[in-house]
Design a protein around this motif. Structure first.
Motif, PDB file in Angstrom:
ATOM      1  N   TRP A 228       1.564  -0.653   0.021  1.00  0.00           N
ATOM      2  CA  TRP A 228      -0.183  -0.107  -0.151  1.00  0.00           C
ATOM      3  C   TRP A 228       0.480   1.217  -0.109  1.00  0.00           C
ATOM      4  N   ALA A 229       2.175   0.976   1.249  1.00  0.00           N
ATOM      5  CA  ALA A 229       3.195   2.395   1.357  1.00  0.00           C
ATOM      6  C   ALA A 229       3.533   2.463  -0.447  1.00  0.00           C
ATOM      7  N   SER A 234       3.339   9.212  -3.773  1.00  0.00           N
ATOM      8  CA  SER A 234       3.383   9.443  -4.848  1.00  0.00           C
ATOM      9  C   SER A 234       1.958  10.505  -4.155  1.00  0.00           C
ATOM     10  N   TYR A 235       0.896   9.581  -4.019  1.00  0.00           N
ATOM     11  CA  TYR A 235       0.314  10.801  -3.226  1.00  0.00           C
ATOM     12  C   TYR A 235      -0.089  11.116  -1.715  1.00  0.00           C
ATOM     13  N   PHE A 240       1.945  15.909   1.713  1.00  0.00           N
ATOM     14  CA  PHE A 240       2.886  17.029   3.013  1.00  0.00           C
ATOM     15  C   PHE A 240       3.091  17.838   2.366  1.00  0.00           C
ATOM     16  N   VAL A 241       3.617  17.866   0.488  1.00  0.00           N
ATOM     17  CA  VAL A 241       3.853  19.065   0.285  1.00  0.00           C
ATOM     18  C   VAL A 241       3.098  19.873   0.691  1.00  0.00           C
ATOM     19  N   LYS A 315      17.288  14.241  -4.150  1.00  0.00           N
ATOM     20  CA  LYS A 315      16.896  14.449  -5.594  1.00  0.00           C
ATOM     21  C   LYS A 315      15.574  13.132  -4.954  1.00  0.00           C
ATOM     22  N   PHE A 316      15.296  13.320  -3.940  1.00  0.00           N
ATOM     23  CA  PHE A 316      13.895  12.407  -4.059  1.00  0.00           C
ATOM     24  C   PHE A 316      12.923  13.081  -4.745  1.00  0.00           C
ATOM     25  N   LYS A 317      12.163  11.425  -5.149  1.00  0.00           N
ATOM     26  CA  LYS A 317      11.009  11.668  -5.779  1.00  0.00           C
ATOM     27  C   LYS A 317      10.144  10.460  -6.257  1.00  0.00           C
ATOM     28  N   PRO A 318       9.029  10.081  -5.776  1.00  0.00           N
ATOM     29  CA  PRO A 318       8.476   9.333  -4.988  1.00  0.00           C
ATOM     30  C   PRO A 318       7.872   8.334  -6.435  1.00  0.00           C
ATOM     31  N   ARG A 319       7.948   7.192  -5.615  1.00  0.00           N
ATOM     32  CA  ARG A 319       7.292   6.027  -7.065  1.00  0.00           C
ATOM     33  C   ARG A 319       5.580   7.105  -7.500  1.00  0.00           C
ATOM     34  N   LYS A 320       5.395   6.330  -9.102  1.00  0.00           N
ATOM     35  CA  LYS A 320       4.397   6.716  -9.258  1.00  0.00           C
ATOM     36  C   LYS A 320       3.136   6.092  -9.922  1.00  0.00           C
TER      37      LYS A 320
END
Length: 320
Positions: A228-229, A234-235, A240-241, A315-320
């Motif tokens: 689930w995480a 990305s959500y 948070f942002v 340079k963190f980018k979450p999974r999409k």
């Protein structure tokens, strides 16, 4: 062109796996040779003639404010006898757990050459799960009655989200976490991001020290929770942002996203019910992982870095 890129990616993965396997082989050769001292069994068998010797061997486990008669009465208590019996049943064979502890210590010795394996002492402590593992420079005390299985009758009054990890396979994870706390420097934890990065450091430490455990086990999630995480990474990050939570000092935020809980509190019905707790820790873990991929930094050095350094250079980018 696509086939060439795919081939190169496969080759990179193969080379990376070979390097990891070679490293693990090298670490396994360290052989810290762990020996477990079963104080729980010794105390269960103690009598008036043996108590003095046991107190001499383990003075730190006997408070001086209690008399010998207190300890003998405790040992003979019906509930204590039941506790001893259940622990003895669950840990009649300690070999697999001992091997996991030895692997952890081999990794600690590799990354911290100054590390000296401590005495490993097992006890019972009346299911005081908040103090199931205590480590110092010379000893590690493990309360086995916190690892009898999440459905054990002793845990009937404990919340499900807490007792979910009261299993034998989490013992070495908790031990590794105790060492992670010992080796991690992060003095100021004022914002949500501070908390996220701090716990991200602890989880990355377990990545390194416990490669034989799954990601779910390292963070104390079920497979459903970790999936689930990952699926909602990305959500979570956008939440948070967009709500400007990262640099907030609101003291309620750790309770919503960091501390153990049955679910994370977005205050959105369609999300809260399905979400696992501690999602702030999970995102912090991904930030630290991203930082380590982007920077040529040792584990030791990373554990000393500030929140700003890690976040700004991840340079963190979450999974999409």
């Amino acid at each position: 062109m696509k086939s060439i890129i795919f081939f190169l990616l496969v080759m990179l993965m193969v080379v990376s796996c070979k390097k990891e396997n070679a490293l693990e082989t090298e670490i396994a050769k360290i052989n810290t040779d762990v020996k477990i001292e079963r104080f729980d069994r010794l105390f269960a068998q103690v009598n008036s003639g043996k108590l003095s010797n046991l107190k001499t061997a383990y003075p730190f486990l006997f408070s001086e404010k209690y008399t010998d008669s207190f300890w003998l009465a405790k040992k003979a208590d019906t509930l204590q006898i039941q506790l001893f019996n259940e622990v003895d049943k669950a840990f009649s064979d300690f070999n697999s757990t001992e091997q996991e502890i030895e692997s952890l210590f081999n990794h600690l010795k590799y990354y911290y050459p100054e590390f000296n394996p401590p005495r490993i002492i097992t006890i019972t402590n009346d299911v005081d799960y908040r103090n199931s593992v205590i480590v110092t420079d010379t000893i590690a005390v493990i309360a086995l009655d916190s690892y009898l299985g999440s459905d054990h009758e002793f845990y009937g009054g404990i919340a499900n989200y807490l007792k979910a990890n009261f299993n034998k396979n989490q013992l070495v994870v908790d031990l590794a976490n105790a060492y992670a706390e010992k080796y991690t420097y992060h003095p100021e934890r004022k914002t949500l991001l501070d908390e996220m990065v701090y716990y991200g450091k602890l989880l990355y430490f377990k990545d390194v020290m416990l490669p034989f455990k799954t990601e779910a086990e390292r963070i104390g999630y079920t497979e459903e929770d970790i999936n689930w995480a990952m699926a909602n990474e990305s959500y979570i990050w956008r939440f948070f942002v967009s709500r400007e939570l990262l640099f907030s000092t609101d003291t309620k935020l750790p309770r919503r996203f960091i501390n153990p809980a049955p679910f994370s509190k977005f205050y959105l019905e369609e999300i809260d019910a399905d979400s696992p707790g501690r999602l702030g820790q999970y995102i912090g873990w991904q930030i630290v992982r991203a930082y380590m991929k982007q920077n040529d930094v040792s584990l030791k050095d990373m554990l000393m870095k500030s929140t700003e350094d890690i976040f700004n250079n991840s340079k963190f980018k979450p999974r999409k």
